[in-house]
Design a protein around this motif. Structure first.
Motif, PDB file in Angstrom:
ATOM      1  N   HIS A  54       1.175  -0.970   0.143  1.00  0.00           N
ATOM      2  CA  HIS A  54       0.337  -0.200   0.007  1.00  0.00           C
ATOM      3  C   HIS A  54       1.326   1.098   0.252  1.00  0.00           C
ATOM      4  N   SER A  55       2.016   1.225   1.088  1.00  0.00           N
ATOM      5  CA  SER A  55       2.793   2.158   0.946  1.00  0.00           C
ATOM      6  C   SER A  55       3.755   2.446  -0.801  1.00  0.00           C
ATOM      7  N   HIS A  56       3.396   1.069  -1.590  1.00  0.00           N
ATOM      8  CA  HIS A  56       4.634   2.022  -2.519  1.00  0.00           C
ATOM      9  C   HIS A  56       3.700   1.046  -3.561  1.00  0.00           C
ATOM     10  N   PRO A  57       3.034   1.927  -4.313  1.00  0.00           N
ATOM     11  CA  PRO A  57       1.696   1.875  -4.935  1.00  0.00           C
ATOM     12  C   PRO A  57       2.389   1.481  -6.724  1.00  0.00           C
ATOM     13  N   GLU A  58       3.602   2.160  -6.364  1.00  0.00           N
ATOM     14  CA  GLU A  58       4.618   1.599  -8.056  1.00  0.00           C
ATOM     15  C   GLU A  58       4.757   0.450  -8.149  1.00  0.00           C
ATOM     16  N   GLY A  59       4.748  -0.516  -6.637  1.00  0.00           N
ATOM     17  CA  GLY A  59       5.346  -1.913  -7.006  1.00  0.00           C
ATOM     18  C   GLY A  59       7.006  -1.825  -6.360  1.00  0.00           C
ATOM     19  N   LEU A  60       6.628  -3.710  -5.945  1.00  0.00           N
ATOM     20  CA  LEU A  60       8.077  -3.408  -5.210  1.00  0.00           C
ATOM     21  C   LEU A  60       8.838  -4.889  -5.889  1.00  0.00           C
ATOM     22  N   ARG A  61      10.095  -4.891  -6.109  1.00  0.00           N
ATOM     23  CA  ARG A  61      10.675  -6.131  -6.401  1.00  0.00           C
ATOM     24  C   ARG A  61      10.535  -7.033  -5.369  1.00  0.00           C
ATOM     25  N   ARG A  62      10.890  -8.451  -5.621  1.00  0.00           N
ATOM     26  CA  ARG A  62      10.815  -9.179  -4.414  1.00  0.00           C
ATOM     27  C   ARG A  62      11.898  -9.234  -3.166  1.00  0.00           C
ATOM     28  N   ALA A  63      13.209  -8.963  -4.157  1.00  0.00           N
ATOM     29  CA  ALA A  63      14.451  -8.708  -3.037  1.00  0.00           C
ATOM     30  C   ALA A  63      14.182  -8.008  -2.354  1.00  0.00           C
ATOM     31  N   PRO A  67       7.337   7.126   8.375  1.00  0.00           N
ATOM     32  CA  PRO A  67       6.822   6.483   6.920  1.00  0.00           C
ATOM     33  C   PRO A  67       5.989   6.486   6.908  1.00  0.00           C
ATOM     34  N   HIS A  68       4.805   6.394   7.448  1.00  0.00           N
ATOM     35  CA  HIS A  68       3.664   7.181   6.576  1.00  0.00           C
ATOM     36  C   HIS A  68       3.892   8.702   5.864  1.00  0.00           C
ATOM     37  N   LEU A  69       4.535   9.044   6.415  1.00  0.00           N
ATOM     38  CA  LEU A  69       4.814  10.147   5.148  1.00  0.00           C
ATOM     39  C   LEU A  69       5.459  10.280   3.558  1.00  0.00           C
ATOM     40  N   ALA A  70       6.353   9.056   4.081  1.00  0.00           N
ATOM     41  CA  ALA A  70       6.724   8.635   2.873  1.00  0.00           C
ATOM     42  C   ALA A  70       5.876   7.509   1.892  1.00  0.00           C
ATOM     43  N   SER A  71       4.461   7.076   3.452  1.00  0.00           N
ATOM     44  CA  SER A  71       3.579   5.919   1.967  1.00  0.00           C
ATOM     45  C   SER A  71       2.805   7.057   1.485  1.00  0.00           C
ATOM     46  N   GLY A  72       2.377   8.132   1.915  1.00  0.00           N
ATOM     47  CA  GLY A  72       1.470   9.125   1.537  1.00  0.00           C
ATOM     48  C   GLY A  72       2.036   9.846  -0.067  1.00  0.00           C
ATOM     49  N   LEU A  73       3.438  10.633   0.319  1.00  0.00           N
ATOM     50  CA  LEU A  73       4.291  10.725  -0.902  1.00  0.00           C
ATOM     51  C   LEU A  73       4.020  10.050  -1.806  1.00  0.00           C
ATOM     52  N   ARG A  74       3.759   8.542  -1.778  1.00  0.00           N
ATOM     53  CA  ARG A  74       3.537   8.053  -2.792  1.00  0.00           C
ATOM     54  C   ARG A  74       2.823   7.842  -3.745  1.00  0.00           C
ATOM     55  N   LYS A  75       1.988   7.464  -2.868  1.00  0.00           N
ATOM     56  CA  LYS A  75       0.249   7.439  -3.619  1.00  0.00           C
ATOM     57  C   LYS A  75       0.246   8.713  -4.061  1.00  0.00           C
ATOM     58  N   ILE A  76       1.023  10.266  -3.902  1.00  0.00           N
ATOM     59  CA  ILE A  76       0.316  11.169  -4.026  1.00  0.00           C
ATOM     60  C   ILE A  76       1.090  11.267  -5.752  1.00  0.00           C
ATOM     61  N   TYR A 110       1.074  23.845 -10.124  1.00  0.00           N
ATOM     62  CA  TYR A 110       1.518  24.850  -9.521  1.00  0.00           C
ATOM     63  C   TYR A 110       1.744  24.012  -8.168  1.00  0.00           C
ATOM     64  N   GLU A 111       0.328  23.295  -8.156  1.00  0.00           N
ATOM     65  CA  GLU A 111      -0.261  23.027  -6.607  1.00  0.00           C
ATOM     66  C   GLU A 111       0.588  21.260  -6.170  1.00  0.00           C
ATOM     67  N   SER A 112       0.890  20.891  -7.261  1.00  0.00           N
ATOM     68  CA  SER A 112       2.242  19.813  -7.035  1.00  0.00           C
ATOM     69  C   SER A 112       3.460  20.724  -6.518  1.00  0.00           C
ATOM     70  N   LEU A 113       3.961  21.153  -7.311  1.00  0.00           N
ATOM     71  CA  LEU A 113       4.903  21.536  -7.243  1.00  0.00           C
ATOM     72  C   LEU A 113       4.858  22.499  -5.185  1.00  0.00           C
ATOM     73  N   ALA A 114       3.844  23.078  -5.124  1.00  0.00           N
ATOM     74  CA  ALA A 114       4.205  23.691  -3.916  1.00  0.00           C
ATOM     75  C   ALA A 114       3.590  22.502  -2.927  1.00  0.00           C
ATOM     76  N   PHE A 115       3.455  21.417  -3.302  1.00  0.00           N
ATOM     77  CA  PHE A 115       2.863  20.157  -1.816  1.00  0.00           C
ATOM     78  C   PHE A 115       4.967  19.857  -2.502  1.00  0.00           C
ATOM     79  N   ASN A 116       5.385  19.444  -3.131  1.00  0.00           N
ATOM     80  CA  ASN A 116       6.758  18.905  -3.257  1.00  0.00           C
ATOM     81  C   ASN A 116       7.224  20.207  -2.165  1.00  0.00           C
ATOM     82  N   LEU A 117       7.397  21.062  -2.657  1.00  0.00           N
ATOM     83  CA  LEU A 117       8.234  22.165  -1.749  1.00  0.00           C
ATOM     84  C   LEU A 117       7.839  21.835  -0.307  1.00  0.00           C
TER      85      LEU A 117
END
Length: 323
Positions: A14-23, A93-102, A72-79
Protein backbone atom coordinates in the motif's frame (compact mmCIF):
# COMPACT_ATOMS: atom_id res chain seq x y z
CA UNK A 1 -6.42 -14.31 10.09
CA UNK A 2 -3.32 -12.71 8.58
CA UNK A 3 0.10 -13.42 10.02
CA UNK A 4 2.32 -10.59 11.16
CA UNK A 5 4.61 -10.79 8.10
CA UNK A 6 1.65 -10.93 5.69
CA UNK A 7 0.14 -7.85 7.34
CA UNK A 8 3.50 -6.08 7.02
CA UNK A 9 3.62 -7.01 3.33
CA UNK A 10 0.16 -5.53 2.76
CA UNK A 11 1.18 -2.27 4.45
CA UNK A 12 4.40 -2.21 2.41
CA UNK A 13 2.56 -2.66 -0.91
CA UNK A 14 0.00 0.00 0.00
CA UNK A 15 2.92 2.32 0.74
CA UNK A 16 4.50 1.57 -2.67
CA UNK A 17 1.70 1.67 -5.27
CA UNK A 18 4.36 1.66 -8.02
CA UNK A 19 5.28 -1.89 -6.95
CA UNK A 20 8.31 -3.56 -5.38
CA UNK A 21 10.67 -6.34 -6.44
CA UNK A 22 10.79 -9.47 -4.32
CA UNK A 23 14.38 -8.79 -3.25
CA UNK A 24 13.41 -5.30 -2.05
CA UNK A 25 10.40 -6.67 -0.14
CA UNK A 26 12.63 -9.26 1.54
CA UNK A 27 15.13 -6.54 2.52
CA UNK A 28 12.45 -4.29 4.00
CA UNK A 29 10.73 -7.12 5.88
CA UNK A 30 14.04 -8.57 7.06
CA UNK A 31 13.39 -12.07 5.69
CA UNK A 32 14.94 -14.34 3.05
CA UNK A 33 13.83 -13.76 -0.54
CA UNK A 34 12.64 -17.35 -0.89
CA UNK A 35 9.83 -16.79 1.64
CA UNK A 36 8.25 -13.85 -0.20
CA UNK A 37 6.29 -16.06 -2.62
CA UNK A 38 4.53 -17.72 0.31
CA UNK A 39 3.63 -14.35 1.82
CA UNK A 40 2.33 -13.15 -1.57
CA UNK A 41 0.15 -16.26 -1.97
CA UNK A 42 -1.28 -15.81 1.52
CA UNK A 43 -1.98 -12.11 0.93
CA UNK A 44 -3.86 -12.91 -2.31
CA UNK A 45 -6.56 -14.45 -0.12
CA UNK A 46 -7.39 -11.01 1.26
CA UNK A 47 -6.59 -8.42 -1.42
CA UNK A 48 -6.06 -8.29 -5.20
CA UNK A 49 -2.32 -8.23 -5.93
CA UNK A 50 -0.44 -9.10 -9.12
CA UNK A 51 3.08 -9.10 -10.60
CA UNK A 52 4.08 -6.97 -13.58
CA UNK A 53 7.62 -6.53 -14.94
CA UNK A 54 8.97 -8.29 -11.82
CA UNK A 55 7.15 -5.76 -9.61
CA UNK A 56 4.52 -6.88 -7.11
CA UNK A 57 1.62 -4.41 -6.94
CA UNK A 58 -1.81 -3.97 -5.40
CA UNK A 59 -4.48 -3.73 -8.09
CA UNK A 60 -6.20 -0.35 -8.09
CA UNK A 61 -9.94 -0.54 -7.59
CA UNK A 62 -12.29 1.42 -9.84
CA UNK A 63 -13.86 3.14 -6.85
CA UNK A 64 -10.48 4.51 -5.71
CA UNK A 65 -10.45 8.24 -6.44
CA UNK A 66 -7.42 9.96 -7.94
CA UNK A 67 -6.21 13.29 -6.62
CA UNK A 68 -6.08 15.80 -9.45
CA UNK A 69 -3.65 18.61 -8.64
CA UNK A 70 -2.48 21.34 -10.98
CA UNK A 71 1.22 21.67 -11.78
CA UNK A 72 1.39 24.67 -9.43
CA UNK A 73 -0.34 22.76 -6.62
CA UNK A 74 1.95 19.81 -7.25
CA UNK A 75 5.10 21.92 -6.93
CA UNK A 76 3.75 23.64 -3.79
CA UNK A 77 3.04 20.21 -2.31
CA UNK A 78 6.54 19.03 -3.21
CA UNK A 79 8.14 22.03 -1.48
CA UNK A 80 5.92 21.65 1.59
CA UNK A 81 6.76 17.95 1.86
CA UNK A 82 10.49 18.73 1.68
CA UNK A 83 10.15 21.31 4.43
CA UNK A 84 8.21 18.87 6.59
CA UNK A 85 10.76 16.11 6.04
CA UNK A 86 13.71 18.34 6.98
CA UNK A 87 12.18 20.24 9.92
CA UNK A 88 11.62 17.22 12.16
CA UNK A 89 14.31 15.22 13.93
CA UNK A 90 12.37 11.98 13.42
CA UNK A 91 11.18 10.78 10.01
CA UNK A 92 7.79 9.12 9.56
CA UNK A 93 7.17 6.13 7.25
CA UNK A 94 3.52 7.19 6.83
CA UNK A 95 4.70 10.44 5.25
CA UNK A 96 6.73 8.43 2.72
CA UNK A 97 3.70 6.23 2.01
CA UNK A 98 1.42 9.21 1.42
CA UNK A 99 3.99 10.91 -0.81
CA UNK A 100 4.25 7.86 -3.07
CA UNK A 101 0.49 7.63 -3.50
CA UNK A 102 0.24 11.27 -4.54
CA UNK A 103 3.31 10.98 -6.78
CA UNK A 104 1.62 8.13 -8.68
CA UNK A 105 -1.26 10.45 -9.58
CA UNK A 106 1.17 13.12 -10.86
CA UNK A 107 3.11 10.92 -13.28
CA UNK A 108 0.94 11.69 -16.30
CA UNK A 109 0.93 15.50 -16.04
CA UNK A 110 3.90 16.38 -13.78
CA UNK A 111 6.50 13.59 -14.23
CA UNK A 112 9.46 15.61 -12.94
CA UNK A 113 7.68 16.64 -9.76
CA UNK A 114 6.41 13.08 -9.35
CA UNK A 115 9.98 11.79 -9.57
CA UNK A 116 11.16 14.36 -7.03
CA UNK A 117 8.45 13.30 -4.57
CA UNK A 118 9.27 9.60 -5.01
CA UNK A 119 12.95 10.37 -4.33
CA UNK A 120 11.95 12.31 -1.22
CA UNK A 121 9.90 9.34 -0.02
CA UNK A 122 12.91 7.07 -0.54
CA UNK A 123 15.11 9.43 1.50
CA UNK A 124 12.57 9.40 4.33
CA UNK A 125 12.37 5.59 4.28
CA UNK A 126 16.17 5.35 4.33
CA UNK A 127 16.43 7.64 7.36
CA UNK A 128 13.70 5.68 9.17
CA UNK A 129 15.62 2.43 8.63
CA UNK A 130 18.99 3.93 9.60
CA UNK A 131 17.84 5.63 12.78
CA UNK A 132 16.52 3.17 15.38
CA UNK A 133 15.04 6.00 17.45
CA UNK A 134 12.58 6.70 14.62
CA UNK A 135 10.84 3.36 15.12
CA UNK A 136 10.29 3.99 18.83
CA UNK A 137 9.17 7.57 18.22
CA UNK A 138 6.69 6.57 15.49
CA UNK A 139 5.27 3.75 17.64
CA UNK A 140 4.50 6.25 20.41
CA UNK A 141 3.15 8.75 17.87
CA UNK A 142 0.78 6.13 16.42
CA UNK A 143 -0.60 5.31 19.89
CA UNK A 144 -1.15 9.02 20.57
CA UNK A 145 -2.92 9.47 17.22
CA UNK A 146 -5.15 6.43 17.93
CA UNK A 147 -5.93 7.88 21.36
CA UNK A 148 -6.72 11.29 19.86
CA UNK A 149 -8.93 9.92 17.07
CA UNK A 150 -10.83 7.50 19.34
CA UNK A 151 -11.22 10.09 22.11
CA UNK A 152 -9.67 7.91 24.81
CA UNK A 153 -7.22 8.86 27.55
CA UNK A 154 -3.64 7.66 27.18
CA UNK A 155 -1.11 6.76 29.88
CA UNK A 156 2.40 7.91 28.98
CA UNK A 157 5.81 7.60 30.60
CA UNK A 158 8.43 10.29 30.04
CA UNK A 159 12.13 9.58 30.32
CA UNK A 160 13.74 12.97 30.85
CA UNK A 161 17.52 13.09 31.21
CA UNK A 162 18.56 13.63 34.81
CA UNK A 163 15.08 12.92 36.20
CA UNK A 164 13.17 9.84 37.29
CA UNK A 165 10.57 8.54 34.79
CA UNK A 166 7.31 10.52 34.94
CA UNK A 167 3.99 8.69 34.45
CA UNK A 168 1.10 10.84 33.24
CA UNK A 169 -2.45 10.18 32.08
CA UNK A 170 -3.45 12.60 29.36
CA UNK A 171 -6.47 13.48 27.21
CA UNK A 172 -4.82 14.52 23.88
CA UNK A 173 -6.28 17.69 22.34
CA UNK A 174 -3.77 18.39 19.58
CA UNK A 175 -0.70 16.83 17.92
CA UNK A 176 1.66 19.02 15.91
CA UNK A 177 4.80 21.14 15.83
CA UNK A 178 5.64 23.48 18.69
CA UNK A 179 5.70 27.17 17.84
CA UNK A 180 9.11 27.60 19.46
CA UNK A 181 12.19 26.92 17.37
CA UNK A 182 15.07 25.58 19.44
CA UNK A 183 18.24 25.66 17.39
CA UNK A 184 16.47 24.94 14.11
CA UNK A 185 14.71 21.85 15.50
CA UNK A 186 10.91 21.70 15.43
CA UNK A 187 9.84 18.96 17.86
CA UNK A 188 6.46 17.30 17.36
CA UNK A 189 4.40 17.58 20.53
CA UNK A 190 1.11 16.44 22.03
CA UNK A 191 -1.07 18.90 23.90
CA UNK A 192 -3.84 17.83 26.23
CA UNK A 193 -5.48 17.89 29.62
CA UNK A 194 -4.01 16.07 32.59
CA UNK A 195 -6.45 13.53 33.98
CA UNK A 196 -8.12 14.59 37.27
CA UNK A 197 -7.20 18.24 36.59
CA UNK A 198 -8.11 21.14 34.32
CA UNK A 199 -4.43 21.79 33.53
CA UNK A 200 -3.44 21.72 29.86
CA UNK A 201 0.18 20.87 29.03
CA UNK A 202 2.29 20.32 25.93
CA UNK A 203 4.80 17.46 25.87
CA UNK A 204 7.62 16.82 23.40
CA UNK A 205 6.78 13.36 21.99
CA UNK A 206 10.47 12.46 21.72
CA UNK A 207 10.64 12.42 25.55
CA UNK A 208 7.88 9.78 25.80
CA UNK A 209 9.21 6.24 26.25
CA UNK A 210 5.89 4.38 26.29
CA UNK A 211 2.18 5.02 25.69
CA UNK A 212 -0.90 2.89 26.44
CA UNK A 213 -4.51 3.76 25.59
CA UNK A 214 -6.94 3.45 28.51
CA UNK A 215 -10.59 2.45 28.37
CA UNK A 216 -11.81 5.91 29.35
CA UNK A 217 -13.23 8.49 26.94
CA UNK A 218 -12.98 12.28 26.92
CA UNK A 219 -14.21 15.22 24.84
CA UNK A 220 -12.24 18.20 23.53
CA UNK A 221 -13.71 21.52 24.72
CA UNK A 222 -14.51 24.26 22.21
CA UNK A 223 -12.83 27.05 24.22
CA UNK A 224 -9.27 25.82 24.64
CA UNK A 225 -6.84 27.93 26.65
CA UNK A 226 -3.33 28.79 25.34
CA UNK A 227 -1.00 25.80 25.49
CA UNK A 228 2.15 25.67 27.55
CA UNK A 229 5.16 23.38 27.35
CA UNK A 230 5.60 20.93 30.18
CA UNK A 231 8.82 21.22 32.15
CA UNK A 232 10.10 18.49 34.51
CA UNK A 233 9.55 18.98 38.21
CA UNK A 234 12.35 20.64 40.14
CA UNK A 235 13.71 19.43 43.44
CA UNK A 236 13.00 21.82 46.30
CA UNK A 237 14.27 22.26 49.82
CA UNK A 238 12.10 24.35 52.14
CA UNK A 239 11.81 24.94 55.87
CA UNK A 240 8.19 23.81 56.14
CA UNK A 241 8.05 20.53 54.23
CA UNK A 242 5.99 17.48 55.22
CA UNK A 243 7.15 13.88 54.73
CA UNK A 244 3.77 12.99 53.24
CA UNK A 245 2.58 9.39 52.83
CA UNK A 246 -0.51 8.72 50.70
CA UNK A 247 -2.61 5.70 49.74
CA UNK A 248 -3.71 5.97 46.09
CA UNK A 249 -6.64 4.39 44.30
CA UNK A 250 -5.25 5.73 41.01
CA UNK A 251 -1.67 6.78 40.34
CA UNK A 252 -2.90 9.50 37.99
CA UNK A 253 -4.42 11.30 41.00
CA UNK A 254 -0.88 12.59 41.63
CA UNK A 255 -1.38 14.98 38.69
CA UNK A 256 -3.22 17.38 41.00
CA UNK A 257 -0.05 17.93 43.03
CA UNK A 258 1.84 19.54 40.14
CA UNK A 259 0.96 23.01 41.47
CA UNK A 260 2.36 22.11 44.90
CA UNK A 261 6.06 22.39 45.70
CA UNK A 262 7.22 18.84 46.34
CA UNK A 263 10.14 16.47 45.99
CA UNK A 264 10.37 13.33 43.86
CA UNK A 265 7.49 10.89 44.59
CA UNK A 266 8.50 7.36 45.61
CA UNK A 267 5.91 4.68 44.84
CA UNK A 268 5.49 1.32 46.55
CA UNK A 269 2.99 -1.39 45.65
CA UNK A 270 1.95 -3.63 48.55
CA UNK A 271 1.12 -7.33 48.27
CA UNK A 272 -2.64 -6.60 48.35
CA UNK A 273 -2.25 -4.24 45.38
CA UNK A 274 -2.41 -1.03 47.42
CA UNK A 275 -0.29 1.77 45.96
CA UNK A 276 1.59 3.95 48.44
CA UNK A 277 3.27 7.24 47.52
CA UNK A 278 5.83 8.98 49.76
CA UNK A 279 7.09 12.50 49.03
CA UNK A 280 8.13 15.71 50.73
CA UNK A 281 5.45 18.36 50.12
CA UNK A 282 5.05 21.98 51.15
CA UNK A 283 2.86 22.58 54.21
CA UNK A 284 0.38 25.05 52.70
CA UNK A 285 -3.31 25.64 52.09
CA UNK A 286 -2.61 24.64 48.45
CA UNK A 287 -1.71 21.14 49.61
CA UNK A 288 -4.97 20.85 51.57
CA UNK A 289 -6.97 21.99 48.55
CA UNK A 290 -5.27 19.54 46.20
CA UNK A 291 -5.95 16.60 48.54
CA UNK A 292 -9.61 17.64 48.79
CA UNK A 293 -9.72 17.82 45.01
CA UNK A 294 -8.69 14.15 44.84
CA UNK A 295 -11.83 13.07 46.70
CA UNK A 296 -11.62 9.43 47.74
CA UNK A 297 -8.81 8.69 45.26
CA UNK A 298 -6.21 9.70 47.87
CA UNK A 299 -5.95 8.97 51.60
CA UNK A 300 -3.42 10.57 53.96
CA UNK A 301 -1.51 7.90 55.88
CA UNK A 302 1.02 10.15 57.57
CA UNK A 303 2.33 11.99 59.29
CA UNK A 304 -0.42 11.52 61.86
CA UNK A 305 -0.29 15.17 62.93
CA UNK A 306 -1.03 16.34 59.38
CA UNK A 307 -3.83 13.79 58.99
CA UNK A 308 -5.46 15.13 62.19
CA UNK A 309 -5.15 18.75 60.99
CA UNK A 310 -6.69 17.78 57.66
CA UNK A 311 -9.62 16.03 59.37
CA UNK A 312 -10.10 19.06 61.65
CA UNK A 313 -10.32 21.31 58.60
CA UNK A 314 -12.87 19.01 56.94
CA UNK A 315 -14.98 18.96 60.11
CA UNK A 316 -14.99 22.78 60.22
CA UNK A 317 -16.15 22.90 56.62
CA UNK A 318 -18.88 20.30 57.27
CA UNK A 319 -20.04 22.22 60.34
CA UNK A 320 -20.90 25.20 58.15
CA UNK A 321 -23.44 23.11 56.23
CA UNK A 322 -24.77 20.95 59.07
CA UNK A 323 -25.78 23.79 61.40
Amino acid sequence: MKGERVAQLELLLHSHPEGLRRAEIARRLGVHRSTISRYVDELKQYIDIYEENNLIKIKTREEDENIALSVYESLAFNLSAEMLATSSEYQNPHLASGLRKIAMNMRSYAPKISENIVNLAEQIDKKVQEKKECSKFNSVLEVLIDSWVSGRIVRIVQGLKGFDPIETELAPYFIGFREEDTGGRHPISVTGRLRHTTEIITIDISTITSAIILDETYTIPDNLKPFKFHEPEEHYEAIDMIPLSLRLKERSAMNVFRSVVHGTPVFEKLEDGTLICNLDAENSIELYLRIIQCGDSVEILGPDSFRKKFCKMLNKILALYQS
